[in-house]
Write an enzyme that holds these catalytic residues in place. Sequence first.
Site, short mmCIF file in Angstrom:
data_model
loop_
_atom_site.label_atom_id
_atom_site.label_comp_id
_atom_site.label_asym_id
_atom_site.label_seq_id
_atom_site.Cartn_x
_atom_site.Cartn_y
_atom_site.Cartn_z
N HIS A 11 -5.14 -6.23 4.24
CA HIS A 11 -4.18 -5.13 4.33
C HIS A 11 -3.46 -5.18 5.67
CE1 HIS A 11 -5.30 -2.58 0.76
NE2 HIS A 11 -6.22 -3.52 0.75
N GLN A 45 -5.58 -0.41 -3.51
CA GLN A 45 -6.34 -1.54 -4.05
C GLN A 45 -7.36 -1.09 -5.08
OE1 GLN A 45 -7.80 -4.38 -1.15
NE2 GLN A 45 -9.39 -5.10 -2.54
N CYS A 89 -1.49 -3.17 6.88
CA CYS A 89 -1.47 -1.87 7.59
C CYS A 89 -2.70 -1.73 8.49
CB CYS A 89 -1.37 -0.70 6.61
SG CYS A 89 -2.75 -0.52 5.48
N CYS A 128 0.85 -1.19 0.00
CA CYS A 128 0.00 0.00 0.00
C CYS A 128 0.89 1.24 0.00
CB CYS A 128 -0.95 0.01 1.20
SG CYS A 128 -0.26 0.61 2.73
N GLU A 129 0.45 2.22 -0.78
CA GLU A 129 1.30 3.41 -0.93
C GLU A 129 1.26 4.31 0.30
OE1 GLU A 129 -0.13 5.28 -4.47
OE2 GLU A 129 -1.68 6.42 -3.43
N HIS A 130 0.33 4.05 1.22
CA HIS A 130 0.24 4.90 2.42
C HIS A 130 1.20 4.47 3.52
CE1 HIS A 130 -4.09 5.80 0.98
NE2 HIS A 130 -3.23 6.66 0.49
N HIS A 131 1.49 3.17 3.59
CA HIS A 131 2.35 2.67 4.67
C HIS A 131 3.51 1.82 4.18
CE1 HIS A 131 -1.77 3.19 6.35
NE2 HIS A 131 -1.11 3.74 7.34
ZN LIG Z 1 -1.90 1.17 4.19
#
Ligand SMILES: [Zn+2]
Length: 199
Positions: free
Chosen positions: A154, A126, A156, A85-88
């Site tokens: 996920h 996703q 995260c 995931c690009e956030h974490h």
């Molecule tokens: Zn994430």
Amino acid sequence: MSETLPKKSTVDKPRIERAVREILAAIGEDPEREGVLGTPRRVADAYEYLFSGLNEDPTHHLEVGFAEDYGNVVVVRDIHLASLCEHHLLPFIGKAHLAYAPKGRVVGLSKLARVVEGYARRPQLQERLTAQIADALYGYLGSWGSVVVIEADHTCMTMRGVQKPGSITVTTAARGVFEEDDARRAEVLGLIYRGGLGR
Ligand SMILES: [Zn+2]
């Protein structure tokens, strides 16, 4: 050679190694401790692989197809999927289910898996991953329409924060005839969901 073939890696591994050493120090680890001494190099190798899709246009896997007058829908279930995931930059892992209605051309099943991989090996969402695969199967392959369902865990969410182990995120995208026609989309989703998700 086609321009869409994967380019040479542009990942700056020494830079990743320096950054990972810095992270180890920042969390209070000793970067010189034997157990983690090789970690920056291993993380750099892993990231080069896991983000290799950034240098790739996965539609090139769809260039070689077979002319086939197959009037029905092709459904491929349970393609293994692993992305970050690009956030974490934490993994999300699950399955992709693909369907498309060929317009005179079909592709090998392994090519479909390669398309999923190519889009998965980059910092991702996703929802975007689902849409990109559906667009490739519709626009690039030139089908009558496509449906993509992705179900993923996920880490995260399941390793931190809300900590809901076992929760699965499901995303769908429909293009072409399956976007326009509710009954046809429902029929294909029925084929995809047959046997149930998350198994
Ligand atoms: Zn994430």
